[in-house]
Design an enzyme around this catalytic site. Structure first.
Site, mmCIF file in Angstrom:
data_model
loop_
_atom_site.group_PDB
_atom_site.id
_atom_site.type_symbol
_atom_site.label_atom_id
_atom_site.label_comp_id
_atom_site.label_asym_id
_atom_site.label_seq_id
_atom_site.Cartn_x
_atom_site.Cartn_y
_atom_site.Cartn_z
ATOM 1 N N ASP A 64 -29.883 24.083 -17.580
ATOM 2 C CA ASP A 64 -29.015 24.103 -18.753
ATOM 3 C C ASP A 64 -29.832 24.163 -20.051
ATOM 4 O O ASP A 64 -30.797 23.402 -20.208
ATOM 5 C CB ASP A 64 -28.181 22.811 -18.730
ATOM 6 C CG ASP A 64 -27.020 22.830 -19.706
ATOM 7 O OD1 ASP A 64 -26.137 23.680 -19.558
ATOM 8 O OD2 ASP A 64 -26.996 21.970 -20.613
ATOM 9 N N GLU A 117 -30.757 28.894 -18.279
ATOM 10 C CA GLU A 117 -29.765 29.275 -19.275
ATOM 11 C C GLU A 117 -30.491 29.211 -20.613
ATOM 12 O O GLU A 117 -30.907 28.139 -21.045
ATOM 13 C CB GLU A 117 -28.566 28.335 -19.283
ATOM 14 C CG GLU A 117 -27.466 28.849 -20.223
ATOM 15 C CD GLU A 117 -26.633 27.756 -20.877
ATOM 16 O OE1 GLU A 117 -25.519 28.054 -21.312
ATOM 17 O OE2 GLU A 117 -27.112 26.607 -20.978
ATOM 18 N N ASP A 166 -27.005 22.455 -11.085
ATOM 19 C CA ASP A 166 -27.221 22.503 -12.519
ATOM 20 C C ASP A 166 -28.183 21.381 -12.886
ATOM 21 O O ASP A 166 -28.042 20.256 -12.413
ATOM 22 C CB ASP A 166 -25.885 22.259 -13.235
ATOM 23 C CG ASP A 166 -25.625 23.273 -14.317
ATOM 24 O OD1 ASP A 166 -26.419 23.310 -15.279
ATOM 25 O OD2 ASP A 166 -24.636 24.016 -14.201
ATOM 26 N N HIS A 210 -18.323 29.356 -16.973
ATOM 27 C CA HIS A 210 -17.393 28.294 -17.392
ATOM 28 C C HIS A 210 -17.360 28.093 -18.913
ATOM 29 O O HIS A 210 -16.617 27.236 -19.384
ATOM 30 C CB HIS A 210 -17.796 26.990 -16.710
ATOM 31 C CG HIS A 210 -19.161 26.520 -17.154
ATOM 32 N ND1 HIS A 210 -20.317 27.219 -16.857
ATOM 33 C CD2 HIS A 210 -19.543 25.477 -17.903
ATOM 34 C CE1 HIS A 210 -21.336 26.600 -17.399
ATOM 35 N NE2 HIS A 210 -20.913 25.542 -18.045
ATOM 36 N N ASP A 211 -18.199 28.818 -19.648
ATOM 37 C CA ASP A 211 -18.237 28.668 -21.113
ATOM 38 C C ASP A 211 -17.601 29.846 -21.839
ATOM 39 O O ASP A 211 -17.519 29.851 -23.069
ATOM 40 C CB ASP A 211 -19.692 28.590 -21.607
ATOM 41 C CG ASP A 211 -20.387 27.309 -21.204
ATOM 42 O OD1 ASP A 211 -19.696 26.287 -21.002
ATOM 43 O OD2 ASP A 211 -21.626 27.329 -21.108
HETATM 44 O O1 TEU Z 1 -24.033 25.589 -22.623
HETATM 45 C C1 TEU Z 1 -24.926 25.898 -23.645
HETATM 46 C C2 TEU Z 1 -24.348 26.419 -24.865
HETATM 47 O O2 TEU Z 1 -25.040 26.856 -25.744
HETATM 48 C C3 TEU Z 1 -22.910 26.312 -25.051
HETATM 49 O O3 TEU Z 1 -22.767 25.906 -26.360
HETATM 50 C C4 TEU Z 1 -22.294 27.601 -24.809
HETATM 51 O O4 TEU Z 1 -23.098 28.637 -25.299
HETATM 52 C C5 TEU Z 1 -21.036 27.602 -25.570
HETATM 53 O O5 TEU Z 1 -20.124 26.857 -24.864
HETATM 54 C C6 TEU Z 1 -20.550 28.964 -25.788
HETATM 55 O O6 TEU Z 1 -20.334 29.018 -27.173
HETATM 56 C C7 TEU Z 1 -24.455 24.686 -21.654
HETATM 57 C C8 TEU Z 1 -23.361 24.516 -20.620
HETATM 58 O O7 TEU Z 1 -23.162 25.724 -19.949
HETATM 59 C C9 TEU Z 1 -22.132 23.994 -21.306
HETATM 60 O O8 TEU Z 1 -21.039 23.906 -20.431
HETATM 61 C C10 TEU Z 1 -22.470 22.642 -21.868
HETATM 62 O O9 TEU Z 1 -21.383 22.148 -22.607
HETATM 63 C C11 TEU Z 1 -23.700 22.693 -22.769
HETATM 64 O O10 TEU Z 1 -24.770 23.428 -22.206
HETATM 65 C C12 TEU Z 1 -24.219 21.308 -22.997
HETATM 66 O O11 TEU Z 1 -24.778 20.795 -21.841
#
Ligand code: TEU
Ligand code: CA
Length: 545
Positions: free
Chosen positions: A201, A254, A102, A324-325
């Site tokens: 990211d 992403e 990442d 994971h989100d």
């Molecule tokens: O996530 C990006 C993001 O936009 C997040 O807000 C995600 O869409 C949200 O959790 C869903 O509503 C990335 C990473 O994947 C996330 O784990 C990080 O917290 C975020 O960036 C900040 O680095």
């Protein structure tokens, strides 16, 4: 010289995402770690994984579980040492598995040296971030944060800094050439260690065109100043020219809030920016106004419409149903009760028979479901925490906030991987950092390995099937007219045409029968009928051409 075939070495790969904190704990502190990952490499090999996407293992205070990096060239001691990381890379390599890391470069941790020096008044490092004076008693602008609330926080000196995520994650100033030099140096550092590429990211928001007030939106006011800006395209092209093209990398971005047109621009081969992108539109088919916390009923035909749109838009989309989100896909698009197993297999079949690169998130391959949290006190995620505060400001009661957050929290996907049915699911000998789901008693790797008809073995067979099929791994995609909520499409390569059937509902559905012979599926021989798809039935039918 890269030949046409090895230039895109990644294009028929199966990618598996590891969220290190929740994968496997080797030393009993309740936190997954790198030696734990090493101990499971054979498991991943056996599953058929070609590439691991490793969520952050860098040095970090862990407010956003590693998405807040305090040293990009160091390993978080909770996860192990640099020697462990090097061992992981070389052991994986021996098994023919590549690793992408990442790359979190929109922001650093506020505990990064750069930010600490900036706070101490070091001019050089102040220019690494966005520090601005407030406007009277107001913040420098009206931008909102992705995690709820304002995008600015005050320093001790009374000025403000910009953070599009939590206040522990100050945004980097990509107008500063020194930031460019530092970060490209970090990329080289890891590529030289044998990393095969990056998952970048929130890469499409790193370049801000101005810090003016934005048009007011329900969420993310200010986005017109940072979404897919020309400056961002330019940076990506320079990353490519200066670093990525010098190694044989695989780069997946992403990209938040992208439309198919934005994504096409970012993945355009001529432009040499990203290899592929994660889009979000399918994740949001059940959210109101694009805000995931406010849910509406999930309608399968909407998922089909969105997936079809993206299949047509991109040559090689990055396909995923979980990460994971997001909540677990069975909760999102399947059925956790009567049809748990059937719907898990259907979602596997769907994800692995679309055109593009399939990403599998840890635990998805055994049909893990959302966490069974008892209350808000079981939740650890910073986003949930901030959103809870925002909902409180909106005067929502505790029981409503509890319902909203437990249903949608990112922690739903972060509960420890269930390796066996013992007390701590074989994840740890200690106290797990996040509550393990009680359903470990029947959803776990050990019992599913022994059961020929398990979800896990379905994944294995599906992966193998895909690898042996030119139509699935590199063929064209075309949707076939079908009753609503049933997704039927063809995948076709030279001498192979396959019809893929997905009944995304919990009802039997009558369908027209194309093709000649059923060659794969999740049906029971006993209740299989030619013109009826049973609830959540998945099948692949071959056709003579
Ligand atoms: O996530 C990006 C993001 O936009 C997040 O807000 C995600 O869409 C949200 O959790 C869903 O509503 C990335 C990473 O994947 C996330 O784990 C990080 O917290 C975020 O960036 C900040 O680095
Ligand atoms: Ca550990």
């Amino acid at each position: 010289m890269a030949t046409a075939s090895n230039k895109k070495w990644w294009k028929n790969s199966i990618v598996y995402q590891i969220y290190p904190r929740s994968f496997c704990d080797s030393n009993g502190d309740g936190i997954g770690d790198i030696p734990g990952i090493i101990s499971k490499l054979h498991y991943l090999k056996d599953l058929g994984v070609d590439i691991i996407w490793l969520s952050p293992v860098y040095q970090s205070p862990g407010y956003d579980n590693g998405y807040d990096i305090s040293d990009y060239k160091g390993i978080n001691p909770e996860y192990g040492t640099m020697e462990d990381m090097e061992r992981l890379i070389s052991r994986a390599k021996r098994l023919g598995i590549k690793i992408i890391m990442d790359l979190v470069i929109n922001h650093t941790s506020d505990e990064h040296e750069w930010f600490k020096k900036a706070l101490d008044g070091d001019e050089k490092y102040r220019d690494f971030y966005y520090f601005r004076e407030g406007k009277g008693r107001k913040r420098p602008n009206n931008w909102g944060s992705f995690f709820g609330g304002a995008a600015w926080s005050k320093t001790d000196k009374g000025d403000y800094y910009l953070h599009l995520f939590s206040k522990k994650q100050p945004d980097l100033n990509w107008h500063n050439p020194e930031v460019y030099n530092e970060i490209t140096d970090i990329m080289r550092f890891w590529l030289d260690k044998g990393i095969a590429g990056f998952r970048c990211d929130v890469i499409n928001i790193i370049y801000k065109t101005s810090l003016d007030n934005g048009k007011k939106h329900l969420a993310l006011t200010g986005k017109e100043y940072y979404l897919n800006t020309e400056g961002c395209h330019d940076l990506l092209r320079r990353f490519n020219e200066d670093v990525w093209s010098k190694y044989k990398t695989f780069i997946v971005g992403e990209t938040v809030l992208v439309t198919p047109d934005d994504a096409k621009q970012l993945c355009d081969e001529e432009k040499r920016e990203l290899d592929t992108v994660f889009f979000f539109e399918h994740m949001d088919v059940d959210s109101r106004g694009g805000i995931k916390w406010f849910k509406k009923r999930y309608k399968p035909y909407k998922l089909i419409k969105v997936l079809d749109k993206w299949q047509n838009a991109l040559e090689i989309p990055a396909n995923y149903l979980e990460n994971h989100d997001q909540v677990r896909s069975i909760n999102h698009f399947g059925n956790t009760k009567e049809y748990w197993e059937k719907s898990a297999k259907l979602l596997c079949g769907l994800n692995l028979s679309l055109k593009g690169i399939p990403f599998i998130y840890e635990g998805e391959e055994i049909g893990m479901t959302n966490g069974d949290f008892r209350g808000l006190s079981d939740i650890r995620d910073i986003e949930s925490y901030n959103v809870n505060k925002a909902l409180k400001r909106m005067l929502l009661t505790h029981s409503i906030r509890r319902k909203i957050i437990l249903r949608t929290s990112r922690d739903n996907a972060r509960t420890p991987v269930q390796w066996d049915s013992t007390d701590n699911a074989g994840f740890t000998n200690g106290e797990p950092w996040l509550k393990i789901n009680e359903n470990k008693s029947f959803i776990n790797v050990a019992s599913e390995s022994d059961d020929e008809n398990s979800i896990l073995n379905f994944y294995k067979k599906m992966i193998e099937f895909r690898k042996n099929s030119k139509a699935l791994s590199e063929g064209t995609y075309r949707k076939v007219a079908s009753p609503s909520d049933v997704f039927i499409y063809t995948r076709e390569a030279k001498e192979e045409r396959l019809y893929v059937y997905c009944n995304l509902t919990s009802y039997p559905r009558e369908v027209e029968f194309y093709g000649d012979r059923i060659i794969f599926g999740n049906y029971d021989e006993d209740d299989r009928q030619d013109f009826i798809l049973q609830p959540y039935e998945y099948r692949i039918v071959a056709s003579n051409i």
